[in-house]
Design a protein around this motif. Sequence first.
Motif, PDB file in Angstrom:
ATOM      1  N   ASP A 186      39.907  52.684  -5.612  1.00 16.10           N
ATOM      2  CA  ASP A 186      40.413  52.841  -6.977  1.00 16.10           C
ATOM      3  C   ASP A 186      39.663  51.936  -7.946  1.00 16.10           C
ATOM      4  O   ASP A 186      39.576  52.229  -9.139  1.00 16.10           O
ATOM      5  CB  ASP A 186      41.912  52.498  -7.034  1.00 16.10           C
ATOM      6  N   GLU A 208      41.103  47.946  -3.987  1.00 17.15           N
ATOM      7  CA  GLU A 208      42.272  48.477  -4.675  1.00 17.15           C
ATOM      8  C   GLU A 208      42.580  49.882  -4.171  1.00 17.15           C
ATOM      9  O   GLU A 208      41.738  50.768  -4.258  1.00 17.15           O
ATOM     10  CB  GLU A 208      42.033  48.522  -6.191  1.00 17.15           C
ATOM     11  N   SER A 209      43.801  50.051  -3.651  1.00 15.75           N
ATOM     12  CA  SER A 209      44.186  51.365  -3.152  1.00 15.75           C
ATOM     13  C   SER A 209      45.693  51.439  -2.981  1.00 15.75           C
ATOM     14  O   SER A 209      46.324  50.493  -2.521  1.00 15.75           O
ATOM     15  CB  SER A 209      43.520  51.646  -1.803  1.00 15.75           C
ATOM     16  N   GLN A 210      46.223  52.575  -3.325  1.00 16.20           N
ATOM     17  CA  GLN A 210      47.661  52.805  -3.171  1.00 16.20           C
ATOM     18  C   GLN A 210      48.057  52.890  -1.705  1.00 16.20           C
ATOM     19  O   GLN A 210      49.149  52.493  -1.322  1.00 16.20           O
ATOM     20  CB  GLN A 210      48.022  54.101  -3.901  1.00 16.20           C
ATOM     21  N   HIS A 211      47.160  53.390  -0.863  1.00 17.41           N
ATOM     22  CA  HIS A 211      47.497  53.680   0.530  1.00 17.41           C
ATOM     23  C   HIS A 211      46.715  52.859   1.541  1.00 17.41           C
ATOM     24  O   HIS A 211      46.666  53.217   2.718  1.00 17.41           O
ATOM     25  CB  HIS A 211      47.285  55.171   0.802  1.00 17.41           C
ATOM     26  N   ALA A 241      51.705  52.395   0.183  1.00 16.85           N
ATOM     27  CA  ALA A 241      52.793  53.245  -0.292  1.00 16.85           C
ATOM     28  C   ALA A 241      53.100  54.371   0.688  1.00 16.85           C
ATOM     29  O   ALA A 241      54.220  54.872   0.740  1.00 16.85           O
ATOM     30  CB  ALA A 241      52.440  53.819  -1.662  1.00 16.85           C
ATOM     31  N   ARG A 272      43.927  43.615  -0.149  1.00 19.94           N
ATOM     32  CA  ARG A 272      43.715  43.768  -1.592  1.00 19.94           C
ATOM     33  C   ARG A 272      42.665  42.770  -2.094  1.00 19.94           C
ATOM     34  O   ARG A 272      41.887  43.081  -2.992  1.00 19.94           O
ATOM     35  CB  ARG A 272      45.030  43.576  -2.339  1.00 19.94           C
ATOM     36  N   GLU A 306      43.708  55.865  -8.159  1.00 19.35           N
ATOM     37  CA  GLU A 306      44.744  56.512  -7.364  1.00 19.35           C
ATOM     38  C   GLU A 306      44.198  57.539  -6.379  1.00 19.35           C
ATOM     39  O   GLU A 306      44.967  58.244  -5.732  1.00 19.35           O
ATOM     40  CB  GLU A 306      45.812  57.155  -8.259  1.00 19.35           C
TER      41      GLU A 306
END
Length: 424
Positions: free
Chosen positions: A192, A169-172, A120, A145, A218
């Motif tokens: 995450d 798992e990670s937004q960035h 993101a 992922r 997050e």
Amino acid sequence: MRLPTLFIRSPRNLLLLGTCATALALADAASAQEWTRFRGPNGTGISTAKGVPVTWTEADFRWRIAIDGQGHSQPVIWGDKLFVSSAVDAGRERVFLCLDKRTGRELWRKTYELPTHRPANRNASFANGSPVVDAERVIACFVSREHFWVRSFTHGGQELWSRDLGPFESQHGHGASPIIYENTVIVTNDQDGDSFVTALNLKTGEPVWKTPRKPSPEYTAYGTPCIYTPASGAPELILSSQSHGISSLDPKTGTPNWEAPVYKIRVVASPIIAGDVAIGSCGQGGGAGNYLAAIKLGGKGNVSKTHVAYTLRKATPYVPTPLSLDGRVYLISDAGIASAIEAATGREIWSERLRAEFFASPVMIDGKIYCATSKGEMLVLATGEKFELLGRNPIGEGTHSTPCVDGDHLYVKTFSHLVCIGGK
């Protein structure tokens, strides 16, 4: 002193002299290998190298070569070989390169298909983490992922082993780098989802220990740990994350020693040791709410109410990791404010605006601070009791990668190139 002739002509003593000379030569060669992990010796970011220039122009580059794809990985070096990671085709293919550090010529490459989602954060890449190298092997992480691959190679490019640590798992995306401790490689996996720290056998990749960590939805952590060696007592592995704050594990067993869960937002910068305290910071995009915490080393269990030395909320970094030398800590904030504070108390010594943006961590060479900007400059600052800008130099294009130091050479991975500066 001149040695007696009898001693010199003794075959046994000649053999001893030769053995000692060889041992000294090997020791010198080993000690010269500084930048073998993210931020060099134990993650301090500090080099004692002499001869790296303070000012230069693009005409002074030793060499500059294009690197396929994109990555913010810091190069690492052993002998004449330089290793760096990249990613092409929107992360669908991960690339691991070995180059001749003297010329930039490619010696070998490894490529792996590893499709993943787009981070993101537009400032992230699919190759943020740096490899780690020793005399026999180089180890790098390839993360998506679905997979968290840790792979070990010989310096000649033969894959020795690989291990998949599972989904990530990670937004960035991923960013932490592995480190070598004794006969293990330690990998942090504060994400995450299912989080843990693990030590793998250097020769086989088999797990030696695995310590669960609290997930932080997050708020994946991106810092690379360091080793604290007290004057008396056992060494400690120092980590930083939102879930555990600054924390300590036994690097031999993974057993938790203490933690200070003082962070409410994301941790990207790595922890450092500054005298009797461990220092780390947290933050978020835009800089709102960023702060730094200093934790007194030692203690047992949760020490957040007993060992917090101080916290700072003015001009503290979110992404760049600080430097510490001679009782002072030097901070470069993302928004371009350089500060010096007293390590023991947090007292501000000086603070100045640099008119630049930073995502790379600064390094210190021969007592001077080198910090690379996102717009393509390398600023050089003096250390000490007052601010002084010594140089503002070109690096060809912007970078989010921390510089690598080797002797009197400085290597910078920019957005699409690798640049070598300095050297005779």
